[in-house]
Design a protein around this motif. Sequence first.
Motif, PDB file in Angstrom:
ATOM      1  N   GLY A 151       0.822  -1.210   0.000  1.00 53.32           N
ATOM      2  CA  GLY A 151       0.000   0.000   0.000  1.00 53.32           C
ATOM      3  C   GLY A 151       0.852   1.254   0.000  1.00 53.32           C
ATOM      4  N   LEU A 154       2.050   1.755  -3.529  1.00 60.16           N
ATOM      5  CA  LEU A 154       1.003   2.322  -4.385  1.00 60.16           C
ATOM      6  C   LEU A 154       0.847   3.811  -4.117  1.00 60.16           C
ATOM      7  N   SER A 158       1.332   7.110  -6.686  1.00 55.15           N
ATOM      8  CA  SER A 158       0.360   8.190  -6.887  1.00 55.15           C
ATOM      9  C   SER A 158       1.000   9.557  -6.664  1.00 55.15           C
ATOM     10  N   VAL A 175      -4.076   6.397  -7.433  1.00 53.28           N
ATOM     11  CA  VAL A 175      -3.873   5.211  -6.596  1.00 53.28           C
ATOM     12  C   VAL A 175      -4.452   3.975  -7.286  1.00 53.28           C
ATOM     13  N   ALA A 176      -5.605   4.144  -7.931  1.00 55.79           N
ATOM     14  CA  ALA A 176      -6.210   3.028  -8.664  1.00 55.79           C
ATOM     15  C   ALA A 176      -5.331   2.600  -9.842  1.00 55.79           C
ATOM     16  N   ALA A 179      -2.562   0.597  -8.533  1.00 52.72           N
ATOM     17  CA  ALA A 179      -3.006  -0.749  -8.177  1.00 52.72           C
ATOM     18  C   ALA A 179      -3.089  -1.653  -9.405  1.00 52.72           C
ATOM     19  N   THR A 374      -3.683  -7.246  -3.952  1.00 55.02           N
ATOM     20  CA  THR A 374      -3.650  -5.906  -4.536  1.00 55.02           C
ATOM     21  C   THR A 374      -4.866  -5.086  -4.117  1.00 55.02           C
ATOM     22  N   SER A 375      -6.021  -5.713  -4.050  1.00 55.23           N
ATOM     23  CA  SER A 375      -7.240  -5.007  -3.646  1.00 55.23           C
ATOM     24  C   SER A 375      -7.128  -4.484  -2.214  1.00 55.23           C
ATOM     25  N   TYR A 378      -4.710  -1.613  -2.058  1.00 52.89           N
ATOM     26  CA  TYR A 378      -5.343  -0.394  -2.582  1.00 52.89           C
ATOM     27  C   TYR A 378      -6.207   0.271  -1.506  1.00 52.89           C
ATOM     28  N   SER A 382      -5.500   3.996   0.122  1.00 51.43           N
ATOM     29  CA  SER A 382      -6.527   5.032   0.024  1.00 51.43           C
ATOM     30  C   SER A 382      -7.027   5.473   1.397  1.00 51.43           C
TER      31      SER A 382
END
Length: 476
Positions: A151, A154, A158, A175-176, A179, A374-375, A378, A382
């Motif tokens: 995280g 990621l 961003s 950020v998406a 990911a 990964t989810s 993310y 966030s």
Amino acid sequence: MKKQEASEPDRDSIARAQSQIDEASSEPIQDDAVFGEIREGDTNYRNVRSLRISPRIIPWLGTTALMIKTQIGLGVLSMPKVFDILGIVPGIILLLTIAGMTSWSNWMVGVFKLRHPSVYGIDDVGKMLFGRFGYELLGAAYTLYWIFVGGSALLSISISLNALSDHGTCTAAFVAVAAVIGLMFSSIQTLGRISWLAWVGAACIITAVSILTIAVGIQGHAPMTGGVIPEPDYKLSGNPTFVEAMTALSTISLTYAGTPAFFNIVSEMRDPRHFTRALTICQVTVTVIYIVVGTVVYYYCGSHVASPALGSAGILIKKISYGFALPGLAVSATLMLHLPAKHIFIRILRGTKHLTGQTRTHWIVWLGSTFTVTSVAYIVASSIPVFSDLVSLVGALLATSLCFQPMGCMWLYDNWGPGRQKKSLRWCLMVAWCIFVILTGFFLTIGGTYSSIVSIISSYEKTGGSSAWSCANNDN
């Protein structure tokens, strides 16, 4: 003449012997204590690749690249901020202390793997030391640790995209995008293939921080604010509060916290006996870079240093630095998402033909693992979008507990029984050292976690919690 003639067959013999070694280095591993029998057409995980420097093959340089990349990506970007909190002299002393302790921990990983070939990850160590409870606890800690670090990676991507595009779109969208990039490349199945990316990633990060360091040195000060050059306000010795000091210590711990991944790296080496050579180069390299970058950038920027540090030399240099760093940050995300996904994958399929066989179950579990990891990463990136706070929390809660306590226990596990009978001076000193390492780990875990939570709460109070999933620019 006779001596010269006699030397020719010797050269031929040496060449033939080297050729045999090179051929052996390229042959697939047929059986492994972790991965089982590897048949033709199966995925060969024991393939962290060698590097040929003509006419020789150096079998451990791919390992070195992976080691460096697990540590240098995020840690070096936080080091000037650490020096701002602690001061240059205490900062360097504490950095060298953590470097020495983690170097011993890393060395123990290689030693333990050679003694216990069936160990793949730190969860296997937990099972040997503490049974099923240790297996589940360390396995969960390992997975959460790398997901949180993923995280952070990621989030750093961003920040880089915001810097390069002048905040071209919503930060949540960046950020998406990070990911998606992480998901694509972390799905590469073996560390052997990722080791080539690790070389690229390490080179990009080192180039970026070198540009920053040189630019700050030439510029001689932090970027102008409102047309005014900030006064240099570096501190040789800081006066931090307990919370600030523990936050800084947690960040230093994270910069050397590749230790849990070294179990996986040594398990996928072709020859684990070369582990110590790769480790030595890794630790020396990252320590020198941390000290040089942290000292120079902080000396010229002082309290005006940015976190991440690439924003500390003005807009132009920031964009150039982030341009070089972006591929390296992407590789960091790749590796840090790959590791927990691989852990889950092996946990599910170990002992079955699906672990290495190219079956439908193999691919469903592997891609499902990478997508899930990964989810979650993310969501973490966030939810806690303050880079320095996230780094210190991960370093305190998980990095210290995986880099200190287990390694002290590992040495005691292997040496307590035999050494207790003789009780030599060396054995007594090593027992004292292991107890010191274990207690230090607990102190850093408890104190650092408390301090990081206090810091995160303070950040949320300043923003009213609106920073989560925010479109606001996170580029400092």
